[in-house]
Design a protein around this motif. Structure first.
Motif, PDB file in Angstrom:
ATOM      1  N   VAL A  85       9.572   9.780 -16.555  1.00 51.25           N
ATOM      2  CA  VAL A  85      10.010  10.631 -15.443  1.00 51.25           C
ATOM      3  C   VAL A  85       9.490  10.051 -14.125  1.00 51.25           C
ATOM      4  O   VAL A  85      10.228   9.917 -13.153  1.00 51.25           O
ATOM      5  CB  VAL A  85       9.522  12.096 -15.629  1.00 51.25           C
ATOM      6  N   GLN A  86       8.202   9.659 -14.115  1.00 55.56           N
ATOM      7  CA  GLN A  86       7.637   9.173 -12.843  1.00 55.56           C
ATOM      8  C   GLN A  86       8.330   7.890 -12.366  1.00 55.56           C
ATOM      9  O   GLN A  86       8.610   7.723 -11.193  1.00 55.56           O
ATOM     10  CB  GLN A  86       6.119   9.002 -12.950  1.00 55.56           C
ATOM     11  N   TYR A  87       8.647   6.997 -13.307  1.00 57.76           N
ATOM     12  CA  TYR A  87       9.277   5.735 -12.888  1.00 57.76           C
ATOM     13  C   TYR A  87      10.763   5.916 -12.564  1.00 57.76           C
ATOM     14  O   TYR A  87      11.299   5.260 -11.685  1.00 57.76           O
ATOM     15  CB  TYR A  87       9.107   4.668 -13.970  1.00 57.76           C
ATOM     16  N   THR A  88      11.416   6.825 -13.280  1.00 51.27           N
ATOM     17  CA  THR A  88      12.845   7.034 -13.025  1.00 51.27           C
ATOM     18  C   THR A  88      13.061   7.722 -11.680  1.00 51.27           C
ATOM     19  O   THR A  88      13.956   7.358 -10.917  1.00 51.27           O
ATOM     20  CB  THR A  88      13.465   7.900 -14.155  1.00 51.27           C
ATOM     21  N   LEU A  89      12.232   8.737 -11.408  1.00 53.72           N
ATOM     22  CA  LEU A  89      12.434   9.512 -10.182  1.00 53.72           C
ATOM     23  C   LEU A  89      11.625   8.979  -9.001  1.00 53.72           C
ATOM     24  O   LEU A  89      11.709   9.509  -7.901  1.00 53.72           O
ATOM     25  CB  LEU A  89      12.064  10.983 -10.431  1.00 53.72           C
ATOM     26  N   ALA A  90      10.810   7.939  -9.242  1.00 52.62           N
ATOM     27  CA  ALA A  90       9.916   7.413  -8.201  1.00 52.62           C
ATOM     28  C   ALA A  90       9.021   8.542  -7.674  1.00 52.62           C
ATOM     29  O   ALA A  90       8.834   8.708  -6.469  1.00 52.62           O
ATOM     30  CB  ALA A  90      10.709   6.763  -7.061  1.00 52.62           C
ATOM     31  N   VAL A  91       8.499   9.344  -8.597  1.00 55.43           N
ATOM     32  CA  VAL A  91       7.614  10.461  -8.237  1.00 55.43           C
ATOM     33  C   VAL A  91       6.280  10.279  -8.970  1.00 55.43           C
ATOM     34  O   VAL A  91       6.230  10.384 -10.196  1.00 55.43           O
ATOM     35  CB  VAL A  91       8.241  11.820  -8.645  1.00 55.43           C
ATOM     36  N   ASP A  92       5.247   9.960  -8.214  1.00 51.33           N
ATOM     37  CA  ASP A  92       3.904   9.779  -8.781  1.00 51.33           C
ATOM     38  C   ASP A  92       3.528  11.035  -9.571  1.00 51.33           C
ATOM     39  O   ASP A  92       3.501  12.135  -9.023  1.00 51.33           O
ATOM     40  CB  ASP A  92       2.941   9.552  -7.598  1.00 51.33           C
ATOM     41  N   ARG A  93       3.227  10.868 -10.860  1.00 52.26           N
ATOM     42  CA  ARG A  93       2.980  12.024 -11.720  1.00 52.26           C
ATOM     43  C   ARG A  93       1.704  12.770 -11.355  1.00 52.26           C
ATOM     44  O   ARG A  93       1.497  13.896 -11.789  1.00 52.26           O
ATOM     45  CB  ARG A  93       2.950  11.594 -13.193  1.00 52.26           C
ATOM     46  N   SER A  94       0.814  12.133 -10.556  1.00 54.45           N
ATOM     47  CA  SER A  94      -0.448  12.812 -10.245  1.00 54.45           C
ATOM     48  C   SER A  94      -0.535  13.258  -8.783  1.00 54.45           C
ATOM     49  O   SER A  94      -1.588  13.653  -8.324  1.00 54.45           O
ATOM     50  CB  SER A  94      -1.622  11.892 -10.597  1.00 54.45           C
ATOM     51  N   ASN A  95       0.575  13.189  -8.054  1.00 56.34           N
ATOM     52  CA  ASN A  95       0.550  13.573  -6.639  1.00 56.34           C
ATOM     53  C   ASN A  95       1.055  15.013  -6.477  1.00 56.34           C
ATOM     54  O   ASN A  95       2.247  15.285  -6.618  1.00 56.34           O
ATOM     55  CB  ASN A  95       1.432  12.598  -5.843  1.00 56.34           C
ATOM     56  N   SER A  96       0.116  15.938  -6.195  1.00 59.19           N
ATOM     57  CA  SER A  96       0.507  17.355  -6.162  1.00 59.19           C
ATOM     58  C   SER A  96       1.463  17.655  -5.006  1.00 59.19           C
ATOM     59  O   SER A  96       2.225  18.615  -5.049  1.00 59.19           O
ATOM     60  CB  SER A  96      -0.734  18.247  -6.084  1.00 59.19           C
ATOM     61  N   GLU A  97       1.436  16.826  -3.966  1.00 62.20           N
ATOM     62  CA  GLU A  97       2.310  17.022  -2.803  1.00 62.20           C
ATOM     63  C   GLU A  97       3.794  16.969  -3.190  1.00 62.20           C
ATOM     64  O   GLU A  97       4.639  17.619  -2.577  1.00 62.20           O
ATOM     65  CB  GLU A  97       1.998  15.895  -1.796  1.00 62.20           C
TER      66      GLU A  97
END
Ligand code: PEP
Ligand code: MG
Length: 567
Positions: free
Chosen positions: A455-467
């Motif tokens: 999910v993090q690599y597909t969506l370019a969303v850092d899995r640990s960034n609460s922002e």
């Protein structure tokens, strides 16, 4: 005093109990302590070190015997800190400078804690508390202060950080909850809480600053809510919530031995994700059918050098035996720039999640990779073991990993050590692996989809960034398509398709995965019953219809809302 606070709930559950403040302050003792001559001060330290070491080893063994493996391991690590000659030398040189053994011990422990606290890695920062804890224990031994009396009542442990010895001193089942001021989810306290399903809240600095020892408190490990000095109504409401949660748990435990099959008989294996062999206890309690992911990183952390083959063999064998013939998937080390281990000598990286990590390290470090593979192959004799490689992006990488396995086998044969050939699988957790699953499936014995990273690599969303956590959604159509494609490729080549990321523990997702053809779902053990209940509630036709509809939406939120409405 009545107050309300909010922290970050990390382990769901309701806690009702008296606050027990950790982080004992020894200032009063320090003020009234009158040192003797230097030689006597030195002798006091030597005696205290010996007594504390003996106590810690004995207590660690007793805890292990009671099945409290994690606590036992922590106290054993503390005993090693005490036994380390560096500790003694530091203390003695400080006595020479100040003449005060008590101050010398506390300062020496603080110096070591400060070194860990300055590290970037969250795991190592969380180890600082161990040094402070050990320092205080030795100091108490010097002045002959007794262990703190705690009684039998349920307690909510509370502190900026919580000294592991507090946790180890409490009876099984006595910890009603854990409130941590620090934000770390890798603190010992949280690791132990997870394995024992104790509700926990982190990042509750404001609460920790204000709450007093002995106050009555309520906490909700899901919402992060903390109430002290509750009214009768609030207490009743929490007790009702706790009763419901306990009833739910009892209901779930009853599901333990029921088969995980759909209404019309389609079987899916529900396995556990574990981090240390001690997690097997909870896995068995919740009815896990094997281990879908053994994260071997813990064996590599909190130490000065690589773990050897024998040490790893003992851990893998232990898990394989406890799994009693059920599949046990050992994932090779997944460490890199975000968790730098000093002995791996990985320079600081700008993008550690895209950097030198996991298999990329293993393929370059035979001294690391071969002992791990040899240990896993040997453990194969004690259960149904499989080996899985993380962060694969190409066929070549997987073939290189297989060459290492061949080399490991050759070495074992030469060394006359027995082993068993094990299936070799690919963790599909990069979009590259998912997109080329058709090619990878030709060479692999199984797939396990690592949805956390996928999910993090597909969506370019850092899995640990609460922002940006609101953007992290495993129902995003891009993720669903990659997952479906991966399972499809596995089916086409007749290999097992599993999933071991958090998505597998979401009952809404489980139904879609069933319809896609998943064979195994692996998750943290307490999630198993809920997923099992959902699996047992649908037929395959219903699951397929839910999938068809889910794939027709154009965004992840709509998929989530739709599935929510269907339960
Ligand atoms: C994953 O990426 O989904 C996974 C299970 O591995 P980890 O969470 O250890 O990265
Ligand atoms: Mg991963």
């Amino acid at each position: 005093m009545k107050q309300r606070f909010k922290g970050q709930g990390v382990i769901a559950g309701i806690g009702v109990g008296k606050i027990l403040r950790a982080n004992e302050n020894l200032d009063e003792y320090l003020k009234s302590y009158i040192p003797s001559f230097v030689e006597e001060e030195r002798e006091k330290v030597d005696k205290a070190l010996k007594d504390v070491q003996e106590y810690l080893f004995t207590r660690a063994e007793a805890l292990r015997r009671d099945g409290l493996t994690e606590q036992g391991a922590i106290l054993e690590a503390h005993a090693m800190i005490v036994a380390d000659p560096v500790m003694r030398e530091n203390v003695l040189s400080k006595i020479d400078a100040t003449g005060n053994s008590l101050r010398a011990v506390l300062n020496a422990a603080e110096d070591q804690a400060a070194v860990f606290e300055s590290m970037e890695d969250e795991y190592f920062r969380a180890r600082a508390v161990d040094f402070r804890d050990v320092g205080k224990r030795i100091a108490r031994a010097i002045i002959g202060a007794p262990e703190r009396e705690i009684g039998d009542e349920p307690v909510i442990l509370c502190g900026h950080e919580i000294e592991p010895s507090y946790i180890a001193n409490l009876k099984k089942g006595q910890i009603a909850g854990i409130l941590l001021g620090a934000g770390s989810t890798t603190a010992h306290a949280v690791i132990i809480a997870k394995a024992q399903a104790i509700p926990a809240i982190v990042g509750a600095e404001e609460a920790v600053a204000a709450i007093l020892d002995g106050e009555e408190a309520l906490m909700d490990g899901e919402t992060g809510e903390i109430i002290t000095g509750p009214t009768d109504e609030e207490r009743a409401a929490y007790e009702e919530k706790a009763r419901k949660a306990a009833a739910m748990k009892a209901h779930y435990i009853k599901l333990k031995d029921l088969p995980s099959v759909t209404e019309d008989g389609r079987k899916v294996i529900l396995a556990a994700n574990i981090g240390v062999p001690g997690d097997m206890e909870t896995a068995i309690e919740y009815g896990a059918e094997g281990v879908g992911l053994f994260r071997t990183e813990f064996l590599f952390m909190g130490r000065e050098s690589l773990p050897g083959e024998e040490e790893q063999f003992a851990a893998y064998k232990d898990v394989a035996e406890k799994a009693k013939g059920k599949l046990t998937i050992i994932r090779t080390m997944d460490i890199g720039g975000d968790k730098p281990l000093s002995y791996l000598e990985i320079p600081k990286e700008d993008n550690p999640f895209l950097g030198y990590r996991a298999l990329r390290v293993s393929l370059k470090r035979r001294d690391l990779f071969l002992p791990q593979l040899k240990a896993a192959l040997r453990a194969g004799l004690y259960g149904k073991v499989a080996i899985m490689f993380p962060m694969i992006i190409s066929v070549q990488e997987f073939l290189r990993a297989k060459e290492f396995v061949e080399e490991a086998k050759k070495e074992l044969t030469k060394e006359k050590k027995e082993f068993k050939d094990t299936p070799l699988g690919i963790m599909v957790e990069t979009p590259a692996a998912a997109m080329t699953a058709g090619s990878l499936a030709k060479y692999a014995d199984f797939f396990s989809i690592g949805s956390n990273d996928l999910v993090q690599y597909t969506l370019a969303v850092d899995r640990s960034n609460s922002e940006i956590s609101h953007l992290y959604n495993h129902f995003h159509p891009a993720v669903l398509k990659l997952v479906q494609q991966t399972i499809g490729a596995a089916k086409e080549h007749g290999i097992m398709a599993g999933m071991c990321g958090e998505m597998a523990s979401d009952p809404r997702a489980a139904v879609l995965l069933l319809a896609m053809g998943i064979d195994e779902l692996s998750m943290s053990a307490p999630s198993i019953p809920e997923v099992k209940e959902r699996v047992r509630s649908v037929t395959m036709d219903e699951a397929k219809e839910l999938l068809r509809k889910a794939l027709s939406f154009e965004d992840g939120e709509s998929v989530k809302n739709y599935l929510e409405g269907q339960i």
